[in-house]
Design a protein around this motif. Structure first.
Motif, PDB file in Angstrom:
ATOM      1  N   THR A 129       0.754  -1.286  -0.291  1.00 14.22           N
ATOM      2  CA  THR A 129       0.135  -0.230   0.269  1.00 14.22           C
ATOM      3  C   THR A 129       0.206   1.317  -0.197  1.00 14.22           C
ATOM      4  OG1 THR A 129      -1.718  -1.172   1.366  1.00 14.22           O
ATOM      5  CG2 THR A 129      -1.587   1.030   1.052  1.00 14.22           C
ATOM      6  N   ARG A 130       0.723   1.743  -0.225  1.00 17.99           N
ATOM      7  CA  ARG A 130       1.450   2.861  -0.787  1.00 17.99           C
ATOM      8  C   ARG A 130       0.496   5.024  -1.004  1.00 17.99           C
ATOM      9  NH1 ARG A 130       3.261   6.052  -6.480  1.00 17.99           N
ATOM     10  NH2 ARG A 130       4.824   7.528  -5.826  1.00 17.99           N
ATOM     11  N   PRO A 131      -0.014   5.339   0.065  1.00 24.38           N
ATOM     12  CA  PRO A 131      -0.729   6.253   0.220  1.00 24.38           C
ATOM     13  C   PRO A 131      -0.315   7.639  -0.615  1.00 24.38           C
ATOM     14  CG  PRO A 131       0.879   6.735   2.003  1.00 24.38           C
ATOM     15  CD  PRO A 131       0.999   5.394   1.362  1.00 24.38           C
ATOM     16  N   LEU A 132      -1.097   8.385  -0.911  1.00 26.45           N
ATOM     17  CA  LEU A 132      -0.720   9.509  -2.260  1.00 26.45           C
ATOM     18  C   LEU A 132       0.152  10.539  -1.373  1.00 26.45           C
ATOM     19  CD1 LEU A 132      -1.330  10.803  -4.903  1.00 26.45           C
ATOM     20  CD2 LEU A 132      -3.453  11.998  -3.990  1.00 26.45           C
ATOM     21  N   LYS A 133       1.432  10.801  -1.590  1.00 25.18           N
ATOM     22  CA  LYS A 133       2.449  11.868  -1.197  1.00 25.18           C
ATOM     23  C   LYS A 133       3.084  13.021  -1.786  1.00 25.18           C
ATOM     24  CE  LYS A 133       3.060  10.427   3.200  1.00 25.18           C
ATOM     25  NZ  LYS A 133       2.022  10.383   4.450  1.00 25.18           N
ATOM     26  N   CYS A 134       2.990  14.087  -1.914  1.00 27.57           N
ATOM     27  CA  CYS A 134       3.594  14.836  -2.800  1.00 27.57           C
ATOM     28  C   CYS A 134       5.412  14.117  -3.568  1.00 27.57           C
ATOM     29  CB  CYS A 134       4.314  16.704  -1.612  1.00 27.57           C
ATOM     30  SG  CYS A 134       5.054  17.457  -3.222  1.00 27.57           S
ATOM     31  N   GLY A 135       5.053  15.323  -4.581  1.00 29.93           N
ATOM     32  CA  GLY A 135       5.957  13.882  -5.537  1.00 29.93           C
ATOM     33  C   GLY A 135       7.686  15.084  -5.597  1.00 29.93           C
ATOM     34  N   SER A 136       7.721  16.385  -5.087  1.00 27.01           N
ATOM     35  CA  SER A 136       8.902  17.314  -4.837  1.00 27.01           C
ATOM     36  C   SER A 136       9.940  17.536  -3.665  1.00 27.01           C
ATOM     37  CB  SER A 136       8.409  18.536  -4.793  1.00 27.01           C
ATOM     38  OG  SER A 136       8.776  19.632  -4.904  1.00 27.01           O
ATOM     39  N   CYS A 137      11.193  16.845  -4.642  1.00 27.30           N
ATOM     40  CA  CYS A 137      11.905  16.865  -3.463  1.00 27.30           C
ATOM     41  C   CYS A 137      12.426  17.974  -2.747  1.00 27.30           C
ATOM     42  CB  CYS A 137      13.342  16.310  -4.132  1.00 27.30           C
ATOM     43  SG  CYS A 137      14.108  18.215  -5.235  1.00 27.30           S
ATOM     44  N   CYS A 138      11.649  19.361  -2.872  1.00 27.24           N
ATOM     45  CA  CYS A 138      11.528  20.588  -2.200  1.00 27.24           C
ATOM     46  C   CYS A 138      10.547  20.565  -1.188  1.00 27.24           C
ATOM     47  CB  CYS A 138      10.944  21.445  -3.556  1.00 27.24           C
ATOM     48  SG  CYS A 138      11.777  21.964  -4.398  1.00 27.24           S
ATOM     49  N   CYS A 139      10.247  19.454  -1.082  1.00 23.44           N
ATOM     50  CA  CYS A 139       8.780  19.070   0.443  1.00 23.44           C
ATOM     51  C   CYS A 139       9.602  17.866   1.282  1.00 23.44           C
ATOM     52  CB  CYS A 139       7.535  18.840   0.192  1.00 23.44           C
ATOM     53  SG  CYS A 139       7.513  20.006  -1.094  1.00 23.44           S
ATOM     54  N   PRO A 140      10.285  17.692   2.069  1.00 26.30           N
ATOM     55  CA  PRO A 140      11.135  16.775   3.022  1.00 26.30           C
ATOM     56  C   PRO A 140       9.392  16.373   4.224  1.00 26.30           C
ATOM     57  CG  PRO A 140      11.738  19.169   3.475  1.00 26.30           C
ATOM     58  CD  PRO A 140      10.918  18.961   2.699  1.00 26.30           C
ATOM     59  N   CYS A 141       8.984  17.331   4.107  1.00 27.10           N
ATOM     60  CA  CYS A 141       8.172  17.072   5.189  1.00 27.10           C
ATOM     61  C   CYS A 141       7.143  15.767   5.008  1.00 27.10           C
ATOM     62  CB  CYS A 141       7.219  17.736   5.833  1.00 27.10           C
ATOM     63  SG  CYS A 141       6.172  19.053   4.718  1.00 27.10           S
ATOM     64  N   CYS A 142       6.806  15.894   3.406  1.00 27.91           N
ATOM     65  CA  CYS A 142       5.988  14.848   2.864  1.00 27.91           C
ATOM     66  C   CYS A 142       7.036  13.597   1.500  1.00 27.91           C
ATOM     67  CB  CYS A 142       4.541  15.990   2.268  1.00 27.91           C
ATOM     68  SG  CYS A 142       3.576  15.001   1.752  1.00 27.91           S
ATOM     69  N   LEU A 143       7.202  12.825   2.084  1.00 28.67           N
ATOM     70  CA  LEU A 143       8.195  11.704   1.254  1.00 28.67           C
ATOM     71  C   LEU A 143       6.963  10.768   1.293  1.00 28.67           C
ATOM     72  CD1 LEU A 143      11.374  12.853   2.764  1.00 28.67           C
ATOM     73  CD2 LEU A 143      10.487  13.160   1.255  1.00 28.67           C
ATOM     74  N   GLN A 144       7.473   9.963   0.010  1.00 25.22           N
ATOM     75  CA  GLN A 144       7.076   9.010  -0.276  1.00 25.22           C
ATOM     76  C   GLN A 144       7.187   7.489   1.291  1.00 25.22           C
ATOM     77  OE1 GLN A 144       4.937   8.474  -3.230  1.00 25.22           O
ATOM     78  NE2 GLN A 144       5.630  10.654  -3.334  1.00 25.22           N
ATOM     79  N   GLU A 145       6.365   6.754   1.220  1.00 27.61           N
ATOM     80  CA  GLU A 145       5.942   5.618   1.742  1.00 27.61           C
ATOM     81  C   GLU A 145       5.285   4.501   1.080  1.00 27.61           C
ATOM     82  OE1 GLU A 145       3.466   5.926   5.432  1.00 27.61           O
ATOM     83  OE2 GLU A 145       4.882   7.848   5.722  1.00 27.61           O
ATOM     84  N   LEU A 146       5.831   2.478   1.772  1.00 33.52           N
ATOM     85  CA  LEU A 146       5.242   1.591   1.050  1.00 33.52           C
ATOM     86  C   LEU A 146       5.037   1.197   1.879  1.00 33.52           C
ATOM     87  CD1 LEU A 146       3.842   0.354  -2.130  1.00 33.52           C
ATOM     88  CD2 LEU A 146       5.656  -0.793  -0.639  1.00 33.52           C
ATOM     89  N   GLU A 147       3.987   0.603   2.766  1.00 36.98           N
ATOM     90  CA  GLU A 147       3.502  -0.367   4.038  1.00 36.98           C
ATOM     91  C   GLU A 147       3.282  -1.545   3.129  1.00 36.98           C
ATOM     92  OE1 GLU A 147       0.829   0.141   7.814  1.00 36.98           O
ATOM     93  OE2 GLU A 147      -0.365  -0.863   6.182  1.00 36.98           O
ATOM     94  N   ILE A 148       4.002  -2.726   3.755  1.00 40.33           N
ATOM     95  CA  ILE A 148       4.043  -4.180   3.192  1.00 40.33           C
ATOM     96  C   ILE A 148       3.327  -5.157   3.999  1.00 40.33           C
ATOM     97  CG2 ILE A 148       5.433  -6.369   2.522  1.00 40.33           C
ATOM     98  CD1 ILE A 148       6.667  -3.046   2.486  1.00 40.33           C
ATOM     99  N   GLN A 149       2.327  -5.489   3.938  1.00 49.16           N
ATOM    100  CA  GLN A 149       1.671  -6.051   4.699  1.00 49.16           C
ATOM    101  C   GLN A 149       1.570  -7.655   4.125  1.00 49.16           C
ATOM    102  OE1 GLN A 149      -2.572  -5.154   4.946  1.00 49.16           O
ATOM    103  NE2 GLN A 149      -2.383  -3.119   5.225  1.00 49.16           N
ATOM    104  N   SER A 150       1.847  -9.367   5.496  1.00 45.52           N
ATOM    105  CA  SER A 150       1.441 -10.668   5.115  1.00 45.52           C
ATOM    106  C   SER A 150       1.133 -11.172   6.318  1.00 45.52           C
ATOM    107  CB  SER A 150       2.524 -11.070   4.583  1.00 45.52           C
ATOM    108  OG  SER A 150       2.844 -11.875   3.860  1.00 45.52           O
ATOM    109  N   PRO A 151      -0.249 -12.305   5.978  1.00 47.45           N
ATOM    110  CA  PRO A 151      -0.679 -11.892   5.459  1.00 47.45           C
ATOM    111  C   PRO A 151      -1.191 -10.257   5.207  1.00 47.45           C
ATOM    112  CG  PRO A 151      -1.695 -12.818   7.446  1.00 47.45           C
ATOM    113  CD  PRO A 151      -0.066 -12.932   7.607  1.00 47.45           C
ATOM    114  N   PRO A 152      -2.523 -10.277   4.540  1.00 46.96           N
ATOM    115  CA  PRO A 152      -3.223  -9.114   4.294  1.00 46.96           C
ATOM    116  C   PRO A 152      -4.269  -8.425   5.226  1.00 46.96           C
ATOM    117  CG  PRO A 152      -3.960 -10.403   2.364  1.00 46.96           C
ATOM    118  CD  PRO A 152      -2.708 -11.080   3.275  1.00 46.96           C
ATOM    119  N   GLY A 153      -3.567  -7.139   5.870  1.00 43.60           N
ATOM    120  CA  GLY A 153      -4.370  -6.681   7.671  1.00 43.60           C
ATOM    121  C   GLY A 153      -2.692  -6.981   8.635  1.00 43.60           C
ATOM    122  N   ASN A 154      -2.152  -7.174   8.572  1.00 47.86           N
ATOM    123  CA  ASN A 154      -0.926  -7.308   9.172  1.00 47.86           C
ATOM    124  C   ASN A 154       0.214  -7.159   8.847  1.00 47.86           C
ATOM    125  OD1 ASN A 154       0.111  -8.525  11.924  1.00 47.86           O
ATOM    126  ND2 ASN A 154       1.020 -10.203  10.200  1.00 47.86           N
TER     127      ASN A 154
END
Length: 262
Positions: A129-154
């Motif tokens: 799951t990747r949430p919607l985040k700002c894509g600019s390198c000028c915004c260090p407060c809103c960087l990209q992230e990804l959550e990995i779940q296995s099994p789903p929900g964990n």
């Protein structure tokens, strides 16, 4: 988890809807019939999330994105689909993006997404799951992230972008959000006729642990499609959950640096 330093290895190589396994992954391979061979299901060790037992037996993965004709001919962005194989060419997983049309067309590669990962039996074993985040390198407060779940929900781990004005950098975290590895990419992710390597490093960046490589697929495919191939390498004895997190990092890197319109 064992120490992150000094692994011997060869460096080269929201929603819970379950998508049906594609026809090409049904049943065992039959010689002469063009089906993809399946990786045999290994015994699941104690403490290993269901479906991740495949990762205990391998140190390399090949992630191959399916070419969509609608994207090639019409330039219409579709949900991405991927076949995941081991170094012997056996299918390990099948991954499919779940997204809506507006998100794909208007947010492009910066879109949020949910990727469902199934094993060869059609069971969903991971959710990325990747949430919607700002894509600019000028915004260090809103960087990209990804959550990995296995099994789903964990949740079993996270990939967090680190701010840097020039170099792609990420931190790999375990389920407790403790930092365990770093991922560092090149200054320029655009290379002609060669692979683009993102090195997996120890926390102090003194030792190379693995690699995520965007593989060169040829001039025509690179020019007219955004369907990419990736190779992922890691130590055989790396924690299986961290292997799954590195696998997830491949998709975040793909969307951030290579999923552009042709």
């Amino acid at each position: 988890m064992a120490t992150n330093n000094g692994y011997p290895m060869d460096l080269q190589p929201q929603k819970n809807a379950i998508h049906p396994v594609p026809p090409y992954s049904q049943g065992p391979a039959i010689p002469g019939h063009g089906q993809v061979p399946m990786m045999p299901v290994p015994q699941r060790p104690e403490g290993c999330p269901p479906g991740l037992e495949y990762l205990t037996q391998i140190d390399q993965l090949l992630v191959k994105q399916k070419v969509e004709l609608a994207e090639v001919i019409l330039g219409w962005e579709t949900n991405n689909k991927y076949m995941v194989k081991n170094s012997m060419g056996q299918q390990v997983f099948y991954a499919a993006e779940e997204n809506d049309c507006c998100n794909r067309q208007f947010c492009g590669p910066m879109r949020s997404f949910v990727i469902h990962v199934q094993d060869n039996l059609g069971q969903e074993v991971m959710t990325l799951t990747r949430p919607l985040k700002c894509g600019s390198c000028c915004c260090p407060c809103c960087l990209q992230e990804l959550e990995i779940q296995s099994p789903p929900g964990n949740p079993i781990g996270y990939v967090i972008q680190n701010w840097h004005p020039f170099i792609p950098k990420f931190t790999v975290q375990n389920e407790k959000r403790e930092a365990v590895l770093k991922i560092v990419g090149p200054f320029c992710s655009c290379k002609c006729c060669s692979d683009v390597n993102f090195d997996v490093l120890s926390m102090d960046e003194s030792a190379t642990v693995g690699r995520i490589s965007k593989q060169w697929t040829g001039m025509v495919r690179e020019a007219f499609t955004d369907a990419d191939n990736f190779g992922i390498s890691f130590p055989m004895d790396l924690d299986v959950k961290i292997k799954a997190v590195l696998f997830g990092a491949c998709f975040l890197i793909d969307f951030m640096f290579f999923e552009h319109s042709k």
